[in-house]
Scaffold this active site. Sequence first.
Site, PDB file in Angstrom:
ATOM      1  N   TRP A 122       0.891  -1.174   0.000  1.00 16.03           N
ATOM      2  CA  TRP A 122       0.000   0.000   0.000  1.00 16.03           C
ATOM      3  C   TRP A 122       0.920   1.212   0.000  1.00 16.03           C
ATOM      4  O   TRP A 122       1.289   1.721   1.050  1.00 16.03           O
ATOM      5  CB  TRP A 122      -0.953   0.039   1.202  1.00 16.03           C
ATOM      6  CG  TRP A 122      -2.033   1.063   0.963  1.00 16.03           C
ATOM      7  CD1 TRP A 122      -1.978   2.407   1.268  1.00 16.03           C
ATOM      8  CD2 TRP A 122      -3.301   0.863   0.331  1.00 16.03           C
ATOM      9  NE1 TRP A 122      -3.135   3.035   0.852  1.00 16.03           N
ATOM     10  CE2 TRP A 122      -3.966   2.103   0.278  1.00 16.03           C
ATOM     11  CE3 TRP A 122      -3.940  -0.253  -0.219  1.00 16.03           C
ATOM     12  CZ2 TRP A 122      -5.234   2.264  -0.289  1.00 16.03           C
ATOM     13  CZ3 TRP A 122      -5.196  -0.095  -0.776  1.00 16.03           C
ATOM     14  CH2 TRP A 122      -5.832   1.153  -0.802  1.00 16.03           C
ATOM     15  N   ASP A 123       1.331   1.609  -1.201  1.00 21.53           N
ATOM     16  CA  ASP A 123       2.310   2.693  -1.292  1.00 21.53           C
ATOM     17  C   ASP A 123       1.680   4.028  -1.660  1.00 21.53           C
ATOM     18  O   ASP A 123       2.369   5.033  -1.730  1.00 21.53           O
ATOM     19  CB  ASP A 123       3.418   2.323  -2.282  1.00 21.53           C
ATOM     20  CG  ASP A 123       2.870   1.955  -3.657  1.00 21.53           C
ATOM     21  OD1 ASP A 123       1.675   2.212  -3.938  1.00 21.53           O
ATOM     22  OD2 ASP A 123       3.649   1.411  -4.471  1.00 21.53           O
ATOM     23  N   CYS A 124       0.348   4.020  -1.915  1.00 22.27           N
ATOM     24  CA  CYS A 124      -0.398   5.234  -2.277  1.00 22.27           C
ATOM     25  C   CYS A 124      -0.040   5.767  -3.666  1.00 22.27           C
ATOM     26  O   CYS A 124      -0.572   6.801  -4.084  1.00 22.27           O
ATOM     27  CB  CYS A 124      -0.247   6.337  -1.231  1.00 22.27           C
ATOM     28  SG  CYS A 124      -0.946   5.873   0.378  1.00 22.27           S
TER      29      CYS A 124
END
Length: 217
Positions: free
Chosen positions: A38-40
């Site tokens: 979940w690195d955006c």
Amino acid sequence: MTPPQYLRNIVLSSQLVAVLAQGADFSYSGEAVTTRFWDCCKPSCGWIGKADFSSPVLSCTADDAPADFAAGTGCNGGGAYQCSDQQPWAINDTLSYGFAGVYITSDLTHGAIEDAWCCACYQLDFTSEPLIGKSMIVQASNTAYDVNTASRFSLAVPGGNTTSTNACAKQYGVSQSVFGENNAGVSSSDDCDNLPENLQPGCRWRFDWFQDASYPR
Ligand SMILES: *[C@@H]1O[C@H](CO)[C@@H](O)[C@H](O)[C@H]1NC(C)=O
Ligand SMILES: *[C@@H]1O[C@H](CO)[C@@H](O)[C@H](O)[C@H]1NC(C)=O
């Protein structure tokens, strides 16, 4: 071929069965490993022309509104980020839906890369404890290029695995540290309370339905 040590430690070797793909050529089944992310960042399948799809994967502005498909990624100075609704959810104890960064080995894709998986859906039938008997249906929203010795599904789980970029901090106006540690994410369901509110359900999913399986202790 032997996968790297950390992939062997993650016991989530999963049997994958393609249930739906863009064309008959892109229907695969076989073994795969999973990780979390979940690195955006704007998902790699969010660019026009990545595959023969009717629309790229949606990206969002920092306000969680749909971003222009041409907008640059928030991981590189742009204004397009991962939309908060691309998080996993459970239907019941044995079935969940979600999104994933995908890599399928070239022996299966005949050398094709993102155009072979972007936006396709896959059913992952878990074959290791504690998830035996559970399945997950994921849409390929992103690409997991960094390990290419095995087919891999990196499951999009808020707080499931942060990276050194600060895109989540920029998107949500919080400290990057609420997303947890590099390569691990947050360490408990309680830590999910620190995430932006719209990301908390997918963060808790990891400790509930998914039983925190990626990092067995
Ligand atoms: C976090 O992401 C990195 C980069 O893709 C990967 O090497 C690592 O295994 C991931 N960690 C987990 C827990 O999935
Ligand atoms: C979960 O839902 C799926 C789809 O509706 C169904 O096929 C399956 O039997 C359900 N499993 C349980 C344990 O209720």
